[in-house]
Design an enzyme around this catalytic site. Structure first.
Site, PDB file in Angstrom:
ATOM      1  CG  ASP A   1      -2.129   0.844   0.841  1.00 39.07           C
ATOM      2  OD1 ASP A   1      -2.179   1.780  -0.036  1.00 39.07           O
ATOM      3  OD2 ASP A   1      -3.272   0.463   1.485  1.00 39.07           O
TER       4      ASP A   1
ATOM      5  CD  GLU B   1     -19.546   6.259   4.394  1.00 35.25           C
ATOM      6  OE1 GLU B   1     -19.252   5.664   5.396  1.00 35.25           O
ATOM      7  OE2 GLU B   1     -20.221   5.887   3.545  1.00 35.25           O
TER       8      GLU B   1
END
Length: 737
Positions: A276, A483
């Site tokens: 990542d 979100e």
């Protein structure tokens, strides 16, 4: 005779020329073996890597890999996204419903088709970009999708990117996506998918860089690994992304158990692994498991992390090799994996040899792709409540009021990790287009998402403007503006991309109370990437739809459902809890009392729940009474549409084991099919249960099929007494010997 000889000579010469033109690569001379398409990929990769310097090899292990001009190797950026359509590109593309919405379709065939269309658009963009010499980020063919993390807690802001809370649903939908995206050519990948974030990763966003997940071996193998195993072993996914957080004291990208023992050795994964973005930096900056960048880089490579999403830590690999922290041959393993993927994508072959290299930008936003986006937006909508058949509304009402913060919000329907279409349809636009000029449509935003803390809202003006409407459509919920991934948002109920409460923001409930008091039919359309706790609304509002973040045609789909041009059949891929009190701590990764498989309470709306405008009845469940361990089970059931409308039905198969000493889920999904059935007609739905489906996980993480009793239920929802009495679910117990 001489004339005949001349003719034969000419014919032979013509055949030789044709044959030569059909096999140019066989006769062509190459400077290097890796350029020769007639050789195997392994031989070509080995030849290429053998010609690279240490510094060149390290450069290829960064997500932005530079060109190697002396060998004719073009630059390549590994980072691209296509979560629900090609993302983050300047080209106009088709945008499908957010991943959680696609999961709510419970239609693996639709998802497979969507991924196939997305790969077409991605190839077109890549082909066009190569023509113009643009090889920058978000233009390559290695897509870091799908996100198959288990959505264990509804507060996680990135849960919208997943396929829900269930390992079986997630693995099945993820496999459909991967096989659709990668294509079926025996030699070339259409595009390369990547299963992320391996493997125990689901928030909180604020601590993802230093969090150390603590779970049992049971939860690891029962919940967190099955979807990854399905994509690696069965779908043959090209890539895997390792997560930021640690597990059992080691960062996921440098984890003995996850990376070496399971992924590479047990599952035999041959593809590439990317970190990542910035995750290798975390080894020494956050986790403190490495003393410096050089040690961190070596540790990650030795654990099979082949490419770093970043531009800092892996640059130290040159020094790491010279300092003896790993050998150049160990580096070669990663470099070969990376070039293998690029060769499989056809990047080093003449374009005429690669059928996918012929795809042009004509496919972008094509009619077929547009139709699929609308189809999936419709399929994703879940009808949660329809008291007294308030829905569908008549198209001939004189006046309709449309209210709410998501009514005309283009950002909400696009979700996150998205591309941009040429045109998008908000709910307000879809409703207006559906009704035409005969019906007056009044729009009032009414409130923002969360209101002002401590300020009592005054809705008198809103109520005055809509009180004479024949029906009120309130379109609220939450938004990807609140979100998502590691955001700077800090509002009541939201923090850092996550949610601090699953409750619908109080200001929206207050407005709904006043709208409901008018006495007109109220339809509540929710947009959300997660479960919302709406206990007051569930009791008092007559009609409730969950529309997620529905993509470019969300508004058209919402209008189609509200006014009856489409019969909804979506199902929840997550449990809708009643309140925050139902949830364990957000940082607790144990599955105890989480998701439908282990939750001991009563949900507001259960996983797998969804209503229709028609009724379906189940019967004639056919299963063998007893089976032997190691054998497959064939299950069939008759489903009849007993209503007056045609419609789709999602048939769900659950297993529930009893009388065993090992830990078991309350029940577990092991099959589902979405089927169109005309009014009055019946269809036979069939399932196949494998020994793996029937197996259970012991405390040590081993999968075993055990003798004992198994209850099999098939129906339009999870089994309960009410569903059984209504003919919506049928049961049968079998014995495994």
């Amino acid at each position: 005779m001489k004339h005949l000889i001349n003719n034969r000579f000419l014919i032979l010469l013509f055949i030789a020329c044709v044959f030569s033109s059909l096999t140019p690569e066989r006769n062509k001379k190459y400077s290097y073996d890796f350029q020769n398409p007639s050789l195997s990929i392994d031989k070509r990769v080995n030849d290429l890597v053998s010609r690279l310097t240490l510094e060149e090899k390290v450069g290829q292990m960064l997500n932005s890999a530079p060109a190697i001009e002396r060998l004719g190797i073009p630059a390549y950026n590994w980072w691209n996204e296509c979560l629900h359509g090609v993302a983050r590109t300047s080209f106009k593309v088709t945008v499908y419903p957010q991943a959680i919405g696609m999961a709510a379709t419970w239609d693996k065939n639709s998802l497979h088709q969507m991924a196939d269309y997305t790969a077409d658009e991605g190839r077109a963009i890549n082909n066009e970009s190569i023509k113009t010499g643009n090889r920058n980020i978000y233009l390559g063919l290695t897509y870091w999708t799908p996100n198959i993390n288990i959505f264990r807690d509804p507060r996680w802001g990135r849960g919208q990117e997943t396929y829900g809370e269930d390992p079986y649903l997630t693995g099945t939908m993820g496999k459909a996506f991967v096989t659709g995206l990668q294509g079926n050519d025996p030699k070339y990948l259409k595009a390369a998918a990547c299963a992320k974030h391996y493997a125990i990763h689901s928030g909180p966003e604020s601590s993802r860089h230093e969090f150390d997940a603590e779970i049992s071996d049971y939860d690891l193998w029962d919940t967190y690994l099955p979807a990854f195993k399905n994509l690696v072993v069965n779908a043959k996914v090209a890539g895997v992304m390792c997560a930021y957080n640690a597990f059992k004291g080691q960062p996921c990208c440098g984890n003995d158990l996850l990376m070496n023992n399971i992924l590479r050795n047990e599952w035999g994964f041959k593809g590439y692994v990317t970190s990542d973005c910035g995750a290798i930096d975390d080894f020494y900056q956050r986790h403190k498991t490495s003393k410096d960048a050089e040690s961190a880089a070596a540790d990650a490579v030795l654990h099979g992390t082949d490419v770093e999403c970043g531009n800092v830590t892996y640059k130290t690999l040159v020094a790491a090799v010279k300092d003896g922290k790993l050998t150049e041959q160990q580096l070669d393993i990663s470099v070969k994996r990376l070039f293998t993927i690029r060769f499989r994508l056809g990047m080093f072959d003449p374009p005429e040899m690669v059928k996918y290299a012929q795809i042009t930008t004509n496919v972008l936003e094509s009619a077929e792709h547009h139709a699929q986006a609308l189809k999936m937006a419709r399929q994703s909508i879940v009808l949660l409540k329809n008291q007294n058949n308030v829905l569908p509304l008549s198209k001939h009402l004189k006046k309709i009021a449309v209210v709410g913060p998501n009514a005309d919000n283009g950002e909400s329907i696009l979700g996150n990790y998205n591309g941009m279409p040429s045109k998008l349809v908000t709910a307000l636009q879809g409703i207006k287009a559906k009704l035409g000029e005969a019906t007056e449509v009044v729009y009032v935003k009414g409130t923002d998402f969360v209101g002002n803390p401590g300020v009592v809202p005054d809705f008198r003006a809103v109520i005055d403007s809509v009180k004479d409407a024949d029906a009120i459509i309130y379109i609220g919920g939450i938004s990807p503006q609140l979100e998502g991934e590691e955001m700077s948002v800090k509002q009541a109920g939201f923090s850092g991309g996550d949610r601090t409460s699953i409750a619908l923001p109080e200001v929206q409930t207050q407005l709904l109370k006043e709208l409901n008091a008018i006495g007109k039919p109220v339809v509540f359309v929710m947009m959300t990437g997660s479960a919302l706790a709406i206990p007051w609304e569930a009791e008092h509002i007559p009609a409730i739809l969950n529309a997620w973040y529905g993509g470019q045609d969300a508004g058209t789909a919402i209008a189609d459902v509200i006014f009856g041009d489409y019969n909804p059949a979506g199902r929840l891929p997550v449990t809708f809890y009643r309140s925050d009190k139902d949830l364990p701590s957000f940082t607790d990764y144990s599955m105890s009392n989480r998701t439908y498989r282990y939750f001991k309470g009563t949900p507001l709306y259960a996983f797998g729940y969804g209503l229709s405008y028609t009724n379906f009845k189940y019967g004639e469940l056919t299963i063998p009474a007893t089976i032997n361990i190691g054998k497959k089970i064939l299950v069939s059931v008759k489903v009849t549409n007993t209503g007056k409308r045609d419609g789709e039905e999602v048939s769900e198969l659950y297993l529930s084991h009893s009388g065993l000493k090992v830990k078991t889920p309350i029940r577990a999904l092991k099959g589902f099919e979405r089927t169109f059935i005309k009014a009055g007609q019946s269809k036979i739905i069939q399932f196949e249960l494998t020994p793996e489906d029937l197996s259970l996980i012991d405390d040590d993480g081993n999968a075993k099929e055990l003798a004992g009793k198994v209850m099999i239920s098939v129906g339009g929802s999870q089994p309960d007494a009410q569903a059984h009495m209504g003919g919506k679910v049928v049961y049968k117990q079998i014995i495994i010997n």
